[in-house]
Each structure stands twice: as C-alpha cells, then as structure tokens.
Design a protein around this motif. Structure first.
Motif, PDB file in Angstrom:
ATOM      1  N   TYR A 203     -35.508 -15.826  10.164  1.00 47.11           N
ATOM      2  CA  TYR A 203     -34.556 -16.585  11.070  1.00 47.11           C
ATOM      3  C   TYR A 203     -33.137 -16.209  11.029  1.00 47.11           C
ATOM      4  O   TYR A 203     -32.484 -15.748  11.925  1.00 47.11           O
TER       5      TYR A 203
ATOM      6  N   ALA B 138     -22.264 -18.604  10.203  1.00 55.03           N
ATOM      7  CA  ALA B 138     -23.258 -19.529   9.598  1.00 55.03           C
ATOM      8  C   ALA B 138     -23.463 -19.284   8.178  1.00 55.03           C
ATOM      9  O   ALA B 138     -24.167 -20.179   7.652  1.00 55.03           O
TER      10      ALA B 138
ATOM     11  N   ARG C  68     -21.498 -20.582   4.099  1.00 56.27           N
ATOM     12  CA  ARG C  68     -22.537 -21.693   3.475  1.00 56.27           C
ATOM     13  C   ARG C  68     -22.050 -22.405   2.360  1.00 56.27           C
ATOM     14  O   ARG C  68     -22.290 -23.588   2.384  1.00 56.27           O
TER      15      ARG C  68
ATOM     16  N   ARG D 233     -19.959 -25.244   3.992  1.00 49.78           N
ATOM     17  CA  ARG D 233     -20.585 -26.192   4.595  1.00 49.78           C
ATOM     18  C   ARG D 233     -21.322 -27.149   3.499  1.00 49.78           C
ATOM     19  O   ARG D 233     -21.047 -28.412   3.401  1.00 49.78           O
TER      20      ARG D 233
ATOM     21  N   ALA E  64     -30.362 -26.153  14.210  1.00 45.22           N
ATOM     22  CA  ALA E  64     -30.393 -25.835  12.716  1.00 45.22           C
ATOM     23  C   ALA E  64     -29.292 -24.958  12.142  1.00 45.22           C
ATOM     24  O   ALA E  64     -29.292 -24.576  10.913  1.00 45.22           O
ATOM     25  N   PHE E  65     -28.681 -24.180  12.966  1.00 42.28           N
ATOM     26  CA  PHE E  65     -28.035 -23.060  12.811  1.00 42.28           C
ATOM     27  C   PHE E  65     -26.776 -23.229  11.754  1.00 42.28           C
ATOM     28  O   PHE E  65     -26.119 -23.991  11.841  1.00 42.28           O
ATOM     29  N   GLY E  66     -26.821 -22.515  10.777  1.00 44.28           N
ATOM     30  CA  GLY E  66     -25.740 -22.988   9.542  1.00 44.28           C
ATOM     31  C   GLY E  66     -26.308 -23.715   8.585  1.00 44.28           C
ATOM     32  O   GLY E  66     -25.718 -23.823   7.533  1.00 44.28           O
TER      33      GLY E  66
ATOM     34  N   HIS F 125     -29.609 -24.070   8.149  1.00 47.75           N
ATOM     35  CA  HIS F 125     -31.262 -23.861   8.205  1.00 47.75           C
ATOM     36  C   HIS F 125     -31.737 -23.624   6.921  1.00 47.75           C
ATOM     37  O   HIS F 125     -33.093 -23.498   6.469  1.00 47.75           O
TER      38      HIS F 125
END
Lengths: 373, 533
Positions: free
Chosen positions: A227, A242, B333, B336, B363-365, B367
C-alpha cells in the motif's frame, strides 16, 4: 470515469499491438524473400509443438518472470530499475558461491540456499543505486544502468581469476556438486514408458517463479508495505503527508526488485548451466523491462508477457536454426514486439479510447466500478 | 445600459467530454460596455464555455456572434482577431522579461525587435493614461507584485486591441486592496466602452462590480439577471438549486486549556530563503484560530511543519509536551499518533491519492492502525466497512467506496479528506483552504463540521486565503505576511480593510494608507525574497 473498460486495457491493447508487430515482422520477412507463414509455423512448432519445445519456452519464461517482476515491483514505486541485468549477474555470483562452497545434503535445501544467496546478492547490487537515489537524488535510471557495466566487469574479473578452477582455460567456475543439481521437468514428469521434456532445461525453479508471482501480488495489493509503495509511486508529496518515508520505500522496493532479478540465477545458473559462465544472463534483465511494461506491472500480466517472450525467444532460436533468416532479423522481430507493446502503447490506446467513448451510451448514474487491481 | 446588438452572443452552445456534458445548449447575450458576471460552482462549465469562446475547445453545436456577425473561433489567434482578450487565473508571463517585452511577446512586427518595442512603449503610455494602468514598462516581472502582473496581462490584451476582456477568477491571488484597484480598472475600461466578462465563484464580487450576471449550474445556464435586481441569497440558490445558509451559525467560543503553543518557529528552504521568520502562536481547546494572508506568505510551510513533513527550528508544544522538530521521530506518522489531524491545502497532491479507491484513501495516513491490519496483511474488509460508514456520515456522493478518488467532484473529494481527519477525533485539527474548489452546498457542510469539532473542545487552526471564510469561522484571526505574524485580531473588532493592510505587511492600521504605499510594500518583499534566492 474510466475511459474504457478494463478488459480492453488489459487484453485488447496488447493483442492489437502484438498483431501490428507480427504484421510488420511478416513484411520484413517477405522483404528478404522468405515465407512469413512458414516462418510463423516453424516458430510455433519449435516453441510449443512438443514437450521438448515447451521445455525451452518455459525455461526462458522462468527467467523473464523473475526479471519482469523485478521491474514491475519497482514501477509501482515509480522507480525505473533497468539494472536487472547486473542484478541477475550478481545473483549468479551468489548462487555460485553458495553452491560451490557449502556442502548441501539435498537439492531442495540447495535450492533454498541458492535462492536466498541469489536474492541477497541481487539486492545488494540494487542497494547502492537505491541509496544514491534516496539520499542524493542521483537518478536511478542512470545509476542502475551504470551498475550493469560494473557488474559485467566484476564478473569478468572473478571468472578469469579467483573463481576459475586452476588449469581451466575457460572463464567459468567449476561445475557445481551433484547435490545442488535441480530436478528438471524431465526428471519430474517422465515415466518409464514416455520421456517428456527430454533434454530441455526447464526445471523446478519454474514453480518458484510462479510462487514469486503470487507473493508479489499479495505484497503489492494485500500488505501495508505494498500500500505504501503504491501510494509513494502515485504521489510522493501525498506519501510524505501521510508519514510514509520516501527513503525507506525507495530502499526497500529496490532491495526487493534487485532480489527478484537476482533470483533468476536459480534457473539459469543453478538449474541449467550448473556452473557460472560469462554473460550468463544473456539480456534477460532487459527483456524484463518489456515484460513488465507489457504486463502492466501486474504479476499475472508479467506471467503472460513472460510466456510470450519465452515463445519469441525459443521460436526465434528455431528460426535461426532451420531457415536462412539471419539471427539479427530475429532480434528485429523481438524488438518490434517490444516497440509496439511497450513504447508505442499510446498509438493503439488513444484511437481505442476515442472509439470506446463514442460507442458509450448516455452516461449511467452511479455506475459500479470494481477497484483497479 | 446600451441597447445595440450584443458584443457577444452565444446560441445553443453544447460541449461534451465523453459522457460528461460540460455545456448544454447555452445561450447568452453580453451587451457592449457592460461588465457581465458568470457565476457558478466548480465544474458548472464556466471555464469550458470561455475556452470555447477563446478557441481552446470546439463546441459540438451552437453559434457564436461577435458584434452581431457570426464568427468561427477555431483557435486563440482567431479569438484575438475577433477582439477577445483573456486574462487567465494563472498568468502566462515570462518571469525574467520586462513588462514591455512581455506585452510585445507574440505580437512582434517584423524581424527586428527594436521598432516593435518602441511602438509598444508609446502605446503603453497611452493605455496607462487612459485606464489608470500605471506600470513601469522596464520592470522585470519577477520584481513586481501579483496585482501588477495581472495588470500586465490586461495590458497585453489591450495592446492586441481587445474590445472584449474575459477574466477568469481574477481576485484569487490578490489582497483586498489590490482587488479594489482591479475593480476600479475594470470599471474604467467599461466606461470607455469595453465589454468585460468576469468569471468568479465569489458572490461579493458579482454584487460589487457587475451589471448583469449569468448563473451556471451543471453545464446549463440557469438564469441571467440584472445585478441590481438580485441578491446574494438568490444567486446562491440559483447556483446550488436549493436554499443555502451563507452565514455560519455558531455559538461564542469557550476556550479552555492551551492545546498548541508555537514559539519562534523558523524555516529556511532549500534555496536559502527564510519562509517562516520566528512565528509564535497559541491555540486553546474549543477555539478556531484563523490564519489569513495572501497565498505564498508562509502559511503552507507552517502547516507542513505542524503536520510533520517539513523540518524547522523553534519550539512546538502540544498539550504541554515538546514536539521533536528535526529528529527521526519528526514525521507525519508520529504527529498523527500524538493527536494532530491535517486536512492539507492541496487535496490532489497531498490529501488524496487520486488513482486509489475511496476506501483506500479513507485509510490514508492511518493505514498502520491496528484496526486496519491483520498480521502482515491489511484488513481490506474492515477498511471498506469503515470507509462506507464515514462516507455515509459525511454524505459523500456517490456513496461508493470502490470508486477511484479522481472520479468524485471537488466537494466530495474534500469531504472524504475531512471525514478521514475529523473522525479520528484529534486534539488539534490543521485545515488548509477547506473549501477551495468546493461547491457551495459542501462548503456549508464542511464549515458545520469544523464548528462542531470546536464545540467538542478541540483546537482548530484554519488557514485560508478567503477572507470571508476566515471572518465567519474564526474565533481569533492572525494575519501572516512574509513569514511573520503581523498581528492578531478578534473578528468582532476588525474589518476587511484592516486585515487587508495587515496582509500587505502594514501594521499601523489606524492610519490611512495609500494604494501606492501598499504596492511599494509588496514589491519590497518580492525584491528581498528574490535577492535571498
């Protein structure tokens, strides 16, 4: 909204490209005064007509699956690894060292060890370009292709020096010990009455290649790492947002890519030659690029494209053997296929997309589309 | 209002891109010597229509009349010959050419440059006198402000003898003072008999300067009305097709403990330019801090630093705890995980992976959260279920998690991002340009969500170039200019004029300031930035 249905993208475009390449090849064969129909028949018979022919086709296919997967996995991270050739050479070195210097009790363990060694050496060869890309911004295309030359020089040096058995006049290692010889399809499938695949080099590593296809598919579409690789490949800025580390993705992806290219050595070095010779890879690293492009970087597509190129390789060899079509022309035919399926993709795609748009009925509300996998 | 033949008349214009009908049977009459506004949401077909008029696209059906004569416009050269000039949203100027060279570019006469330049210089002087378009012809584009650059674009069109000017979202990059100046120029042009088409999504601009306004919705022209006879709520309703609340309804804030403290934050980019110069600010629980400023004054960098993907010097404390700004743990990451959610300014390049499906994007970030994973594999079923639930709560249309993100409209894409970030229940929400390219209906919804999060006692940092948005949502307003905070105001105690001055870097807002002074200040900043680079 997709411009055309997925089956057209996956099946129709490669098929049309292939037919165009075949037509042009036919013209070239006509031009030198040979019969293209007879040539095609010879190619098909020589590569698919018997278990022996299949044995060669599948042997080449195995090589191309590994190098094709190597390129494909890198493409998902938008990295263009054209160093498969060098990485496969180093994989050969890894296999040779492991086969020559470790006493293996059984071929299955030797295969496992050889695969690990090949992957490690191939990966190590990809690590330096990966690191330079991630940390210094040196373009991976430039560095990987340069590393092909370094790999060739390194193997040259080792094969006329340290790895050459004393007294031998040939730039090659000695033969690997008996216990490391992999079972061929002949060993596996022949019965007492019928000898199948007699003398053909295809061996058990074909199944390892199939396993690799499944593993790569699962990695790309089912794991977190896959992913992240795909996210990074689609948009580096979004990946950073992200919290995906570009350095980590570049390095890990290239390690896996180099490892897959290196694993080709269990087929050509361990399975077929049973020793390491000069130029053992024979361009399979470059064919991997065409295979990955044609296979749309999907492991299943890579498998099919590898089969096609296996057919072209074996069929081409037959042509060279039985007709006066010169060897160079066979390279031309193979190049035409690469040109049409890889480089000239848009030439077929754009008119086809326009056609599908025109054919499409009035827009349907809330059309269900399947995830693009 | 004059009563001749229309300067532009379009009859039955239709244009489809594949299955998407961008323009459906559009007819419009633009009278000469008027300012005609075209308003509509993103994707309503305004830009397509103007591209057809300017020769970029060919209409599938319909006719164009210029001054009553049927006219074919196969390319932009033909449009220029027909007397149409276009000022694009993104200027098309050569940065290291002078104003004069840019004006002449593409309209040179003969092989030698000198006579053309001399002629242009004379004409420029004339135009400047006529239309209050004062500009130094020998200044380089890279040294002048955005407002000035826009004037160069207008001059380019006038130099090519345009009688009809089309401006596409001209105020997006201007400070309020610059926008006022632009409007004065446009009124002057109109009074001299030019015809102006103004494309915008800002109701206020339409009300302020147009004579007539046409409303587009989903590729159709829904109404054309005299501006004097309409009102913003009526226009909004025409644009969206239902009643819209233009004002955000919110109770007074009840700020609690401090969530975010920023001290002396400095960022120097890879070219050595200081993007942030000692920023300090504080946000409390249950409070929205609005950060106003013209785009490019360091707001993006501040969001990136707080979001964890740009290194900086200085100190940031979240809930009283120090945050690492340079080390290995300084990534998005980790931020968050500490309770910072971030709706980035640019959803196409940061917030979403456009080729991923909606469920992959939800789900991005996040995941790597345990609920989305089963061992080494991702739990796609769980992610899909979660995405479907969030998309339903945020009314994302179509509510299909399997659709690729690129196939949603701008507003629905933004709802996907906002849903993903807000539903994580963060302590601090960073939200940049929450409604850029978002339709009015979705704007209303997103604003409600931001206020609801505040009312739950969370801290919100809102960055926007839309002053209206800042004024209506914020509990406190800070203004950024050239990498610094110029000042903080309460929305109830300030107005657009004062914020506009702060946005131009002028802090003594009590005194009157001339436009020339504001422009000089903006030019000075550009010059110093260029020197540093």
């Amino acid at each position: 909204m997709q411009k055309m249905p997925q089956w057209a993208d996956v099946v129709l475009i490669p098929l049309i490209s292939l037919i165009l390449a075949a037509l042009l090849s036919a013209l070239v064969i006509l031009a030198i005064g040979e019969n293209p129909w007879a040539a095609l028949k010879l190619m098909v018979e020589g590569s698919l007509g018997s278990t022996y022919a299949w044995g060669y086709t599948l042997y080449y296919t195995t090589n191309f699956i590994f190098t094709g997967l190597a390129v494909a996995i890198a493409i998902h991270a938008r990295l263009f690894n054209i160093g498969g050739e060098g990485q496969a050479m180093l994989g050969g070195l890894g296999v040779a060292l492991i086969a020559l210097f470790i006493p293996w009790p059984h071929w299955s363990l030797a295969l496992l060890g050889g695969a690990v060694g090949a992957a490690l050496f191939g990966a190590a060869w990809a690590l330096i370009p990966a690191w330079l890309q991630a940390k210094r911004g040196s373009h991976i295309v430039i560095t990987t292709i340069m590393f092909n030359f370094i790999a060739a020089a390194l193997l040259n040096y080792l094969l006329i020096g340290a790895l050459k058995p004393s007294g031998s006049m040939e730039p090659a290692t000695g033969r690997f010990p008996e216990a490391t010889h992999l079972p061929t399809f002949q060993d596996m499938f022949s019965t007492a009455e019928t000898a199948l695949f007699r003398g053909a080099p295809v061996n058990v590593s074909f199944f390892v290649a199939l396993l690799a296809c499944v593993a790569v598919w699962a990695l790309i579409w089912r794991t977190r790492l896959g992913y992240e690789i795909r996210a990074f490949g689609q948009s580096e800025s979004a990946a950073k947002y992200a919290g995906i580390s570009p350095t980590r993705i570049i390095v890990v992806t290239m390690l896996m890519s180099g490892g897959l290219a290196g694993m080709m050595a269990i087929n050509n070095v361990m399975g077929e030659a049973e020793r390491l010779v000069l130029n053992a890879v024979e361009g399979a690293g470059f064919i991997g690029i065409a295979v990955a492009l044609m296979g749309r970087s999907h492991p299943f597509g890579v498998l099919l494209a590898a089969l096609l190129f296996g057919f072209l390789y074996q069929g081409g060899a037959e042509l060279a053997l039985w007709t006066s079509i010169p060897r160079e022309l066979i390279v031309v035919i193979q190049a035409l296929v690469i040109l049409f399926t890889g480089a000239l993709d848009n030439m077929v795609r754009m008119p086809l997309e326009a056609m599908f748009l025109r054919l499409r009925p009035a827009p349907k509300p809330a059309r269900k589309t399947e995830p693009a996998e | 209002m004059t009563d001749h033949t229309p300067a532009i008349e379009l009859k039955g214009i239709s244009k489809a891109f594949g299955p998407v009908q961008a323009n459906k049977d559009i007819s419009i009459r633009v009278m000469p010597g008027t300012i005609h506004g075209i308003i509509g949401e993103n994707g309503a077909g305004k830009s397509t229509l103007m591209s057809i008029l300017y020769g970029f696209y060919k209409a599938d059906a319909g006719e164009i009349f210029i001054n009553g004569r049927p006219t074919q416009i196969p390319d932009s050269q033909a449009a220029i010959r027909a007397g149409i000039g276009m000022v694009f949203q993104h200027f098309k100027l050569v940065q290291n050419f002078t104003v004069l060279e840019n004006v002449v570019l593409g309209a040179e006469e003969g092989a030698m440059l000198r006579p053309s330049l001399a002629k242009a210089r004379r004409q420029l002087k004339q135009l400047a006198a006529e239309y209050e378009l004062n500009i130094d012809p020998d200044a380089r584009i890279e040294d002048i402000g955005v407002g000035m650059q826009q004037r160069v674009e207008i001059l380019k069109a006038l130099y090519r003898q345009a009688d009809i000017l089309i401006l596409d979202e001209p105020t997006g990059v201007l400070t309020p003072a610059e926008a006022d100046h632009l409007f004065r120029i446009l009124k002057g042009l109109r009074d001299q008999g030019k015809t102006i088409i103004l494309i915008t999504h800002k109701l206020r601009e339409i009300m302020e300067i147009t004579d007539t306004v046409s409303v587009m919705r989903r590729g159709e022209m829904t109404a054309t009305v005299q501006t004097a006879e309409t009102s913003p709520p009526e226009l909004a309703e025409l644009m969206v097709g239902r009643k819209v609340l233009l004002q955000v309804e919110k109770a007074p804030a009840t700020p609690g403990r401090t969530i975010l403290e920023v001290e002396n934050l400095t960022v120097i980019d890879s070219k050595g330019v200081e993007r942030l110069r000692g920023i300090g600010l504080e946000i409390r629980a249950g409070e929205i801090l609005g950060l106003a400023g013209v785009a490019g004054n360091g707001q993006s960098e501040l969001l990136e630093v707080l979001g964890g993907y740009r290194k900086a010097e200085g100190r940031i404390r979240l809930n009283g705890e120090e945050i690492d700004l340079t080390g290995r743990k300084s990534d998005a990451r980790t931020r968050r995980a500490r309770g910072i959610a971030h709706v980035p300014e640019d959803r196409h390049h940061e917030g979403l992976i456009l080729d991923f499906t909606a469920w992959e994007n939800v789900a991005f970030g996040y995941h790597d959260k345990p609920e989305f994973n089963k061992g080494i594999f991702m739990d796609n079923a769980a992610i899909k279920a979660d995405a479907a639930a969030k998309m339903e709560r945020f009314d994302v249309r179509p509510p299909n998690p399997n659709l690729a993100a690129k196939n949603f409209s701008g507003g629905n894409q933004q709802k996907i991002v906002v849903a993903r970030e807000i539903e994580r229940n963060p302590d601090l929400l960073l939200i940049g340009q929450p409604t850029r390219g978002v339709d009015i209906g979705a704007i209303e919804f997103i604003h409600e969500q931001i206020v609801a999060l505040r009312d739950m006692g969370k801290a919100v940092l809102l960055v926007s170039v839309e002053l209206d948005e800042i004024m209506s949502l914020s509990d406190r307003i800070a203004v950024m200019f050239d990498g610094q905070i110029m000042g903080e105001r309460l929305p109830s105690e300030t107005d657009e004029r004062e914020l506009g001055l702060l946005m131009a870097g002028i802090t003594d807002t009590d005194k009157p300031h001339s436009e020339a002074e504001i422009e000089a200040n903006l030019a000075k900043k550009r010059a110093s930035a260029a020197k540093e680079a």
